[in-house]
Enzyme design. Sequence first.
Site, mmCIF file in Angstrom:
data_model
loop_
_atom_site.group_PDB
_atom_site.id
_atom_site.type_symbol
_atom_site.label_atom_id
_atom_site.label_comp_id
_atom_site.label_asym_id
_atom_site.label_seq_id
_atom_site.Cartn_x
_atom_site.Cartn_y
_atom_site.Cartn_z
ATOM 1 C CD GLU A 87 32.406 47.223 30.711
ATOM 2 O OE1 GLU A 87 33.106 46.840 31.660
ATOM 3 O OE2 GLU A 87 31.251 47.688 30.851
ATOM 4 C CG ASP A 323 36.362 45.979 36.423
ATOM 5 O OD1 ASP A 323 35.177 46.169 36.082
ATOM 6 O OD2 ASP A 323 37.257 46.833 36.288
#
Length: 457
Positions: A87, A323
């Site tokens: 990420e 998220d």
Amino acid sequence: MKKFLTAVILLTASMEMWALTPWTKGAFETRQYRNLFVEMGYKPADVDAKLKEVFNDVFRGPNKVYFEVGDTMGYVSDIKNHDARTEGMSYGLMVAVQFGEKDIFDRLWRWSKKYMQHQDGNRKGYFAWSCKTDGTRNADGAASDGELYFITALIFASNRWGDHTGINYKAEAQNILNCIQPKEYTPEPRQGGFGGFGGFGGQQQQGPQKMYLIDPATKLITFTPDGFGQGFTDPSYHIPAFYEVWAKWADDGRSDYWNECAQKSREFLHKCIDEKTGLNGDQCQYDGSEMQGFRFPRRQQGGQQDAAPQAPPRNGNNNFRYDSWRVPMNITLDYEWSCADGAWQRQYGEKIQNFLYSQGIDTFVDQYRKDGTLPEGNEILGAGGFRKLRHSIGLVATSAAASMLCSHDKSKEFVDHLWNMKHEPFDDGYFDAYYDGLLRLFAFMHLSGNYRIIFPQ
């Protein structure tokens, strides 16, 4: 003097009309970007200085999350977890290519390729989602959003710098694109899923299976490209315009397929977002419906991975939380670049801002159930050793970025709130330089008109 005042009034009026006029074409076609800060009255020099300051906070300041290794490599670290994640590494690549920071980009790519990317075996081409900062893998499994950003950032690097300056960026992107196509594999024990859990919680599936980043039936991105995690998706992984980048410049012979994936992704977002609040769950089924009856071990933003699957009274993965914060910003990006779903996206932007505004512009929290009620107990996802609701700058940032979609007056309050909010520790000591810091930087890039499609030079 009278002529000057008249000119100022006309200019102000024209800017207000521009700000309120819905876009019908995106930057793929127009190559134009709005500096919403300037439209809302901020001085261009102040905006440039602020953007530089926020960039330095992430890459060069005392609370930086970027670290160089030797003469040729570097990594982005989730400081609280003492690791480097696909990420953060892929976000770092995207930021570096946007800012023209070739040295940072090349360092991050070399580290990612050496330590994270599988060069052979079942997972060839994929990236281990978490490594210690010395490069040792914490897990072999991939998280699909990393590959999504790696590919797009590499294509942009190819467009910006060419492929003859030490790294063949286009070839690296094409290699990943080829490797993520469905392929048969036999899972290795305890190696099948996200975090190396063999399909979450040890639910190892038996016999030959298919591995794929994009679900072949729905053409939607998986949560993870193998094991249990490829049976569902994460709304925050959906950035349709990235597929359009692949269709235009990957040169992998799959342009029609990637354009279809973009359309399917837009259709999916309509289904997974609550019609009243504009909120979405952390994960969901491919048809947009909620996860049922199971909570699996997963990475916690800033926390530790759960030890075993649980079945709480409510499935917290259906809640809007860490998220999920990325969805407003991702939809904003698709609107700015493509504008293929502009009417719905503008409605969405005002819907989610209206909900958060109703909770208090200075007080809305960072986790909700999709219906807008507050989660309780174990539903609240912990971070950094704490399990509590906060007014987090990461969500402040992404909800402010959504002002690019909006024409209501509230949008300026979101932008002003982001501008004035300090990225500093909370009273209890909690501080997230990594996730909050990166989302804050992305939001300032959007709102200043500096998150752009990089066309071939």
